[in-house]
Design a protein around this motif. Structure first.
Motif, PDB file in Angstrom:
ATOM      1  N   UNK A  37      15.588 -12.962  78.552  1.00 52.90           N
ATOM      2  CA  UNK A  37      14.479 -13.029  79.510  1.00 52.90           C
ATOM      3  C   UNK A  37      14.991 -12.910  80.944  1.00 52.90           C
ATOM      4  N   UNK A  38      16.120 -13.551  81.240  1.00 61.62           N
ATOM      5  CA  UNK A  38      16.682 -13.494  82.588  1.00 61.62           C
ATOM      6  C   UNK A  38      16.985 -12.072  83.013  1.00 61.62           C
ATOM      7  N   UNK A  39      17.312 -11.213  82.050  1.00 62.11           N
ATOM      8  CA  UNK A  39      17.641  -9.825  82.360  1.00 62.11           C
ATOM      9  C   UNK A  39      16.471  -8.888  82.099  1.00 62.11           C
ATOM     10  N   UNK A  40      15.253  -9.435  82.037  1.00 67.70           N
ATOM     11  CA  UNK A  40      14.049  -8.616  81.972  1.00 67.70           C
ATOM     12  C   UNK A  40      13.551  -8.309  80.582  1.00 67.70           C
ATOM     13  N   UNK A  41      14.091  -8.949  79.550  1.00 64.41           N
ATOM     14  CA  UNK A  41      13.658  -8.694  78.182  1.00 64.41           C
ATOM     15  C   UNK A  41      12.494  -9.569  77.777  1.00 64.41           C
ATOM     16  N   UNK A  42      12.017  -9.354  76.560  1.00 64.70           N
ATOM     17  CA  UNK A  42      10.886 -10.116  76.028  1.00 64.70           C
ATOM     18  C   UNK A  42      11.261 -10.722  74.683  1.00 64.70           C
ATOM     19  N   UNK A  43      10.369 -11.587  74.181  1.00 70.62           N
ATOM     20  CA  UNK A  43      10.612 -12.277  72.923  1.00 70.62           C
ATOM     21  C   UNK A  43       9.476 -12.071  71.942  1.00 70.62           C
ATOM     22  N   UNK A  44       9.809 -12.096  70.656  1.00 65.16           N
ATOM     23  CA  UNK A  44       8.822 -12.245  69.587  1.00 65.16           C
ATOM     24  C   UNK A  44       8.509 -13.733  69.511  1.00 65.16           C
ATOM     25  N   UNK A  45       7.228 -14.093  69.662  1.00 65.70           N
ATOM     26  CA  UNK A  45       6.894 -15.514  69.758  1.00 65.70           C
ATOM     27  C   UNK A  45       6.861 -16.238  68.412  1.00 65.70           C
ATOM     28  N   UNK A  46       6.733 -15.503  67.316  1.00 65.88           N
ATOM     29  CA  UNK A  46       6.783 -16.169  66.021  1.00 65.88           C
ATOM     30  C   UNK A  46       7.195 -15.175  64.943  1.00 65.88           C
ATOM     31  N   UNK A  47       8.174 -15.583  64.158  1.00 74.51           N
ATOM     32  CA  UNK A  47       8.633 -14.812  63.006  1.00 74.51           C
ATOM     33  C   UNK A  47       8.108 -15.503  61.753  1.00 74.51           C
ATOM     34  N   UNK A  48       7.234 -14.864  61.032  1.00 74.75           N
ATOM     35  CA  UNK A  48       6.689 -15.469  59.818  1.00 74.75           C
ATOM     36  C   UNK A  48       7.808 -15.780  58.831  1.00 74.75           C
ATOM     37  N   UNK A  49       7.751 -16.979  58.284  1.00 81.40           N
ATOM     38  CA  UNK A  49       8.740 -17.369  57.283  1.00 81.40           C
ATOM     39  C   UNK A  49       9.970 -18.029  57.850  1.00 81.40           C
ATOM     40  N   UNK A  50      10.077 -18.116  59.211  1.00 80.04           N
ATOM     41  CA  UNK A  50      11.240 -18.752  59.816  1.00 80.04           C
ATOM     42  C   UNK A  50      10.891 -20.162  60.264  1.00 80.04           C
TER      43      UNK A  50
END
Length: 242
Positions: free
Chosen positions: A124-137
């Motif tokens: 995120x600090x370098x401008x990326x994004x995240x998947x907020x939820x991975x089903x099954x994890x």
């Protein structure tokens, strides 16, 4: 006699309602596995509780290496996303402090290891994004699982851990769009990015999605400590550390 072991700062949780003895107060907390792993790998561990973000550069200047520890979900506002109902409550003070630490470490070429949330914050600090939820994890609260992670040939991580290995893991989020300059350096079997790094720089910068402090394999932390010891003389000669 001066102790020449590298000083490795580790960020901490900030929690309310912590209890010890008769006390129940707000406290800066760190699972013991983190500082024990730093110590086992040959470093001196220093806990870094949340502070004003404008003090991050001064803190980093006194360190030889930095570990950004695991913890709560990153606030989706930090990467321009709406909140998924399954995303945990924000930790505003910790987000601000650790993002500032990461930016200061990258700018000053201080060796940096991000663990789980720490890897996600690096992205995120370098401008990326995240998947907020991975089903099954992370379906069972508070229980670490294990799964295999495969290194990407030619990366820094692959040089440290060249073989597929089983790692201790507990997460429900993951890297989505990579931040500027970052490369994936390990994947899970389902393709989830499990490690990221900044290549072709003077700095040693690596993030891992798993929790090395919960396992016996200390190669990643030993690599950070070696990088911190190697970088220290050049940083001193450049005047970047008191």
């Amino acid at each position: 006699m001066t102790d020449e072991r590298p000083l490795i700062g580790v960020s901490t949780y900030l929690e309310t309602g912590a209890r010890w003895g008769v006390w129940e107060l707000e406290a800066a907390l760190l699972p013991a596995g983190y500082f024990r792993l730093v110590q086992r790998a040959g470093g001196l561990a220093a806990m870094l509780p949340p502070d004003a973000p404008d003090r991050a550069a001064a803190v980093v200047a006194r360190l030889d290496g930095l570990v950004v520890a695991g913890g709560p979900d990153v606030d989706p506002a930090r990467y321009g996303a709406d909140r998924d109902p399954r995303t945990g409550p924000p930790a505003h003070a910790r987000d601000a402090w650790e993002l500032a630490l990461i930016e200061a470490a990258v700018a000053a070429r201080v060796p940096l290891l991000g663990v789980c949330r720490g890897m996600q914050l690096l992205n995120v600090a370098l401008g990326g994004t995240l998947v907020q939820h991975l089903d099954g994890h992370a379906e069972v609260v508070g229980v670490f699982g294990r799964h295999p992670v495969r290194p990407v040939p030619g990366t820094r991580y692959a040089a440290i851990v060249p073989e597929e290995t089983s790692v201790p893991t507990y997460h429900h989020q993951a890297v989505d769009r990579l931040g500027t300059g970052l490369l994936p350096s390990a994947h899970a079997a389902d393709g989830t990015v499990e490690a990221i790094e900044l290549p072709d720089t003077d700095a040693w910068t690596l993030g891992v999605q798993w929790h090395p402090e919960m396992g016996e394999d200390d190669r990643v932390m030993r690599a950070l400590v070696r990088a911190a010891a190697t970088a220290r003389p050049s940083r001193r000669s450049e005047g970047t550390r008191p």
